[in-house]
Design an enzyme around this catalytic site. Structure first.
Site, PDB file in Angstrom:
ATOM      1  CE1 TYR A   1      42.523  15.508 -88.552  1.00 48.96           C
ATOM      2  CE2 TYR A   1      42.013  16.781 -90.510  1.00 48.96           C
ATOM      3  CZ  TYR A   1      41.886  15.627 -89.770  1.00 48.96           C
ATOM      4  OH  TYR A   1      41.123  14.596 -90.269  1.00 48.96           O
TER       5      TYR A   1
ATOM      6  CB  ILE B   1      38.876  13.693 -97.901  1.00 46.53           C
ATOM      7  CG1 ILE B   1      38.723  12.656 -96.766  1.00 46.53           C
ATOM      8  CG2 ILE B   1      37.528  14.368 -98.152  1.00 46.53           C
ATOM      9  CD1 ILE B   1      38.558  13.305 -95.395  1.00 46.53           C
TER      10      ILE B   1
ATOM     11  CE  LYS C   1      49.648  15.203 -96.566  1.00 43.14           C
ATOM     12  NZ  LYS C   1      50.851  14.350 -96.629  1.00 43.14           N
ATOM     13  CB  SER C   2      48.783  15.149-102.021  1.00 38.32           C
ATOM     14  OG  SER C   2      50.151  15.260-102.396  1.00 38.32           O
TER      15      SER C   2
HETATM   16  P1  A2P Z   1      51.982  12.910-100.131  1.00 30.86           P
HETATM   17  O1  A2P Z   1      51.285  13.643 -99.025  1.00 30.86           O
HETATM   18  O2  A2P Z   1      53.438  12.817 -99.969  1.00 30.86           O
HETATM   19  O3  A2P Z   1      51.563  13.382-101.497  1.00 30.86           O
HETATM   20  P2  A2P Z   1      45.979  10.405 -96.078  1.00 30.86           P
HETATM   21  O4  A2P Z   1      45.835   9.117 -95.391  1.00 30.86           O
HETATM   22  O5  A2P Z   1      46.187  11.519 -95.164  1.00 30.86           O
HETATM   23  O6  A2P Z   1      44.933  10.672 -97.127  1.00 30.86           O
HETATM   24  O7  A2P Z   1      47.396  10.254 -96.817  1.00 30.86           O
HETATM   25  C1  A2P Z   1      47.512  10.266 -98.156  1.00 30.86           C
HETATM   26  C2  A2P Z   1      48.795   9.556 -98.521  1.00 30.86           C
HETATM   27  O8  A2P Z   1      48.714   9.230 -99.912  1.00 30.86           O
HETATM   28  C3  A2P Z   1      49.989  10.438 -98.333  1.00 30.86           C
HETATM   29  O9  A2P Z   1      51.074   9.629 -97.969  1.00 30.86           O
HETATM   30  C4  A2P Z   1      50.173  11.042 -99.726  1.00 30.86           C
HETATM   31  O10 A2P Z   1      51.511  11.358 -99.981  1.00 30.86           O
HETATM   32  C5  A2P Z   1      49.760   9.892-100.595  1.00 30.86           C
HETATM   33  N1  A2P Z   1      49.229  10.361-101.873  1.00 30.86           N
HETATM   34  C6  A2P Z   1      48.357  11.374-102.086  1.00 30.86           C
HETATM   35  N2  A2P Z   1      48.081  11.496-103.390  1.00 30.86           N
HETATM   36  C7  A2P Z   1      48.799  10.546-104.021  1.00 30.86           C
HETATM   37  C8  A2P Z   1      48.957  10.164-105.366  1.00 30.86           C
HETATM   38  N3  A2P Z   1      48.284  10.776-106.312  1.00 30.86           N
HETATM   39  N4  A2P Z   1      49.789   9.125-105.655  1.00 30.86           N
HETATM   40  C9  A2P Z   1      50.447   8.476-104.682  1.00 30.86           C
HETATM   41  N5  A2P Z   1      50.334   8.773-103.378  1.00 30.86           N
HETATM   42  C10 A2P Z   1      49.525   9.798-103.051  1.00 30.86           C
END
Ligand code: A2P
Length: 279
Positions: free
Chosen positions: A55, A233, A235-236
């Site tokens: 990463y 896990i 991500k946001s």
């Molecule tokens: P964002 O990063 O804009 O918050 P990953 O596959 O890396 O876990 O990606 C997580 C995806 O889910 C990202 O696009 C993230 O958007 C989105 N996401 C994370 N938390 C939420 C949430 N509580 N509600 C809706 N989408 C989410």
């Protein structure tokens, strides 16, 4: 949950090592964005951070941890290494470099990121990880993106695999993979637990319980992971989303609600095929 027993927010990974069920995923955050997301998440209560050599954000994650002011012992820190390090000495080097970049002196979890079966050295990598655990510099090891055939080779070499981090969301349920984990006592950690542009967040099987319970669709899906005994896990970098993703305890889905989300399974394989994809 009956109101008298506090629900656990961790799972036993190996004897004496517990892993928080919700961790912060950090891909593709880098630099200041990653540091800020990590320190904000820790301030909001996260105690498990997941990163990887590939990463290119371990130094930034380390900066975020320092900025948060948290005591190292209060945090569960996991990272992964690339397939160029698949040898016993290579793993040792990968470990030294990871802790240096992260600014720490130990890891809670170190994962083989991809098996790269054509290279054929992932069993050696697992032996190297077990040596680091035996020496005490690493608390636990695991793998990521290993199919049952890869796991079997590691087990045939006499090693117990504590955890496999794989892509699981309601539309990518990988039932055969999960059955293998259950049968062999391997803890599952779900990456991309909310999917990538998954339409399931708007499906009645998710929206229904969200409305009934006063939760968001993401909280329902993360609760589905947790009730199935998985680590997740998400991500946001967004503070509100981080907070809601961590707040998935203290309520429960019924068996029928779990079954309805299970039924969203499409049979699709994970996005990347670990027999051919690696870094
Ligand atoms: P964002 O990063 O804009 O918050 P990953 O596959 O890396 O876990 O990606 C997580 C995806 O889910 C990202 O696009 C993230 O958007 C989105 N996401 C994370 N938390 C939420 C949430 N509580 N509600 C809706 N989408 C989410």
């Amino acid at each position: 949950m009956n109101g008298t027993t506090e629900e656990t927010t961790t799972a036993e990974l190996t004897p004496g090592v517990r892993i928080p069920l919700i961790g912060l995923g950090t891909w593709p955050l880098t630099g200041e964005q990653a540091a800020a997301a990590v320190s904000q998440a820790i301030a909001s209560g996260y105690r498990h951070i997941d990163t990887a050599e590939n990463y290119a954000n371990e130094a930034a994650v380390g900066e975020g941890i320092r900025r948060s002011g948290i005591e190292r012992g209060q945090l569960f820190l996991a990272t992964k290494f690339n397939t160029g390090w698949h040898s016993r000495t290579g793993v040792r080097h990968a470990f030294d470099e990871a802790v240096r970049r992260l600014g720490t002196d130990y890891l809670d979890l170190f994962l083989v990121h991809w098996p790269n079966p054509a290279q054929g050295r992932f069993v050696e990598a697992c032996h190297g990880l077990q040596e680091l655990v035996d020496e005490g510099s690493l608390r636990a090891w695991g793998v990521s993106n290993f199919k049952p055939a890869h796991l079997r080779l590691v087990q045939d070499a006499g090693l117990d695999v504590p955890l496999n981090q794989v892509h699981i969301d309601p539309e990518h349920g990988q039932p055969g993979q999960l059955a293998y984990h259950r049968e062999h006592g391997i803890l599952t950690a779900a990456y991309s637990p909310l999917g990538r542009n998954g339409s399931f967040l708007g499906h009645p099987a998710v929206i229904g319980p969200a409305t009934d319970l006063g939760k968001t669709p993401a909280q329902i899906v993360l609760r589905w992971h947790v009730q199935h005994g998985r680590v997740a896990i998400p991500k946001s970098a967004n503070r509100q989303r981080q907070c809601e993703n961590l707040d998935v305890f203290g309520f429960a889905l019924t068996q029928a609600q779990l079954d309805a989300i299970d039924a969203l399974e499409t049979g699709a394989p994970p996005r990347l095929d670990s027999d051919t994809y690696f870094h």
